[in-house]
Design a protein around this motif. Structure first.
Motif, mmCIF file in Angstrom:
data_model
loop_
_atom_site.group_PDB
_atom_site.id
_atom_site.type_symbol
_atom_site.label_atom_id
_atom_site.label_comp_id
_atom_site.label_asym_id
_atom_site.label_seq_id
_atom_site.Cartn_x
_atom_site.Cartn_y
_atom_site.Cartn_z
ATOM 1 N N LEU A 227 0.939 -1.297 0.036
ATOM 2 C CA LEU A 227 0.107 -0.107 -0.049
ATOM 3 C C LEU A 227 0.843 1.283 0.013
ATOM 4 O O LEU A 227 2.072 1.288 0.706
ATOM 5 C CB LEU A 227 -0.894 -0.050 1.395
ATOM 6 N N GLN A 228 0.640 2.377 -0.894
ATOM 7 C CA GLN A 228 1.515 3.175 -0.766
ATOM 8 C C GLN A 228 0.558 4.443 -1.302
ATOM 9 O O GLN A 228 -0.421 4.243 -2.251
ATOM 10 C CB GLN A 228 2.274 2.890 -2.218
ATOM 11 N N SER A 229 0.709 5.653 -0.533
ATOM 12 C CA SER A 229 -0.306 6.791 -0.913
ATOM 13 C C SER A 229 0.558 7.843 -1.449
ATOM 14 O O SER A 229 1.900 8.309 -1.070
ATOM 15 C CB SER A 229 -0.651 7.266 0.509
ATOM 16 N N ILE A 230 0.024 8.597 -2.583
ATOM 17 C CA ILE A 230 0.663 9.844 -2.855
ATOM 18 C C ILE A 230 -0.099 10.977 -2.668
ATOM 19 O O ILE A 230 -1.459 10.769 -2.781
ATOM 20 C CB ILE A 230 0.745 9.672 -4.491
ATOM 21 N N THR A 231 0.273 12.029 -2.175
ATOM 22 C CA THR A 231 -0.362 13.138 -1.807
ATOM 23 C C THR A 231 -0.014 14.340 -2.631
ATOM 24 O O THR A 231 1.323 14.559 -2.811
ATOM 25 C CB THR A 231 -0.179 13.527 -0.116
ATOM 26 N N HIS A 232 -0.979 15.220 -3.231
ATOM 27 C CA HIS A 232 -0.612 16.426 -3.832
ATOM 28 C C HIS A 232 -1.267 17.398 -3.205
ATOM 29 O O HIS A 232 -2.561 17.130 -2.861
ATOM 30 C CB HIS A 232 -0.907 16.386 -5.280
ATOM 31 N N VAL A 233 -1.267 18.386 -3.099
ATOM 32 C CA VAL A 233 -1.653 19.624 -2.686
ATOM 33 C C VAL A 233 -2.188 20.532 -3.774
ATOM 34 O O VAL A 233 -1.346 20.849 -4.425
ATOM 35 C CB VAL A 233 -1.050 20.558 -1.350
ATOM 36 N N ILE A 234 -3.261 20.610 -3.985
ATOM 37 C CA ILE A 234 -4.020 21.451 -5.275
ATOM 38 C C ILE A 234 -4.543 22.716 -4.727
ATOM 39 O O ILE A 234 -5.279 22.453 -3.793
ATOM 40 C CB ILE A 234 -4.980 20.330 -5.937
ATOM 41 N N GLU A 235 -4.132 23.874 -5.364
ATOM 42 C CA GLU A 235 -4.596 24.979 -4.725
ATOM 43 C C GLU A 235 -5.381 25.986 -5.815
ATOM 44 O O GLU A 235 -4.791 25.800 -7.141
ATOM 45 C CB GLU A 235 -3.591 25.951 -4.221
#
Ligand code: GDP
Ligand code: MG
Length: 296
Positions: free
Chosen positions: A68-76
């Motif tokens: 299991l692997q999570s990718i996070t992006h902050v989108i503004e």
């Protein structure tokens, strides 16, 4: 009694608050290996959701997902920050015996509820509890063109009790348009026969307007999606697509596949609803179950 109240001003306050704190939204992709889950994660991030937040172009091959692997992006956008996390999962169903292959997925989903619960029951609570709960779980159905397999039914039955399940027909470019439509029909029948309630669940429509909108979505579920993480030049524009012997399938073109419907449902039209149902229904039943257990 009050005359004009000016509720609009309240809406402004709510908006300002959200803008300041931002919000979290978490999606998970599950399904057998080789169905394009990891590709879809990239497609989501590379499609117009986050094109503005430019990231270095990666053309390397997607390795096989082993954990299991999570990718996070902050989108503004317009001053509002969304922290979008997509959790990729290793494929299951590779073993001869697939018994309990859903365990790691279900364990992960419950662990996030547990985390939230632990913060919530503290005497001194954080003003804003970090939210890692899975708001939508995209289930990849293999493009067999037949019926759902017992494994798909069993997996979705279990998942739908604890999370919002959004089924999709994987690698839809391997089916003709007629095959896609027929397969979709069969899957809808299958889900109905087995009383598996996928998102948007009929029980949770809030009013006739909601029902009408969701009925239109339910007719189209599962979306026949195509994923791609490569860009191609089409008529002088760069588009995300797959090269096939018939030409380029543009994943963001609604005439080519239903990836845009999936993206819009998740990230635009139903984002808040997915969060609300997660909190008010799925998390709530976890909470009740857990607190009952510990009171025994
Ligand atoms: P995962 O095991 O579910 O994560 O699948 P991957 O994303 O690693 O993809 C497995 C293979 O299928 C790769 O060669 C991809 O390029 C290919 N693939 C991914 N999405 C699609 C799709 O929508 N259509 C087709 N034809 N191939 C795809
Ligand atoms: Mg993978």
């Amino acid at each position: 009694l009050f005359g004009y109240v000016g509720i609009e001003a309240v809406l402004d306050q709510m908006k300002i608050k959200t803008m300041k704190t931002g919000f979290e939204f978490n999606i998970m992709v599950v399904g057998q290996s080789g169905l394009g889950k990891s590709t879809m994660v990239n497609t989501l991030f590379k499609s117009k959701v986050s094109r503005k937040s430019s990231q270095p172009e990666q053309e390397e091959r997607i390795p096989k997902t082993v954990q299991l692997q999570s990718i996070t992006h902050v989108i503004e956008e317009k001053g509002v920050k969304m922290k979008l996390t997509v959790t990729d999962t290793p494929g299951f169903g590779d073993q001869i015996n697939n018994e309990n292959c859903w365990d790691p997925i279900i364990k992960y989903i419950n662990e996030q509820y547990e985390r939230y619960l632990r913060e919530e029951i503290l005497i001194t609570r954080k003003r804003k509890i970090p939210d890692t709960r899975v708001h939508g779980c995209v289930y990849f159905v293999p493009p067999t063109g037949h019926w759902l397999r017992p494994l798909d039914l069993e997996f979705m039955r279990r998942l739908s009790k604890i999370v919002n399940v959004v089924p999709v027909i994987a690698k839809a470019d391997t089916l003709t348009l007629e095959e896609r439509a027929e397969f979709k029909q069969r899957i809808q029948e299958d889900l109905k026969t087995h009383a598996i309630s996928v998102y948007p669940q009929e029980d949770f429509d809030q009013d006739p307007e909601d029902r009408a909108l969701n009925d239109r979505i339910r007719e189209k579920i599962p979306f026949a999606v195509v994923g791609a993480d490569q860009e191609h030049q089409v008529n002088g524009k760069r588009v995300l697509g797959r090269k096939t012997k018939w030409g380029i399938i543009e994943v963001e073109n609604p005439a080519h596949c239903e990836f845009p419907l999936l993206r819009d449902l998740l990230i635009r039209s139903h984002l808040q609803d997915l969060k609300d149902i997660t909190h008010n229904v799925h998390y709530e039943s976890y909470r009740v179950r857990r607190l009952n257990e510990s009171n025994r």
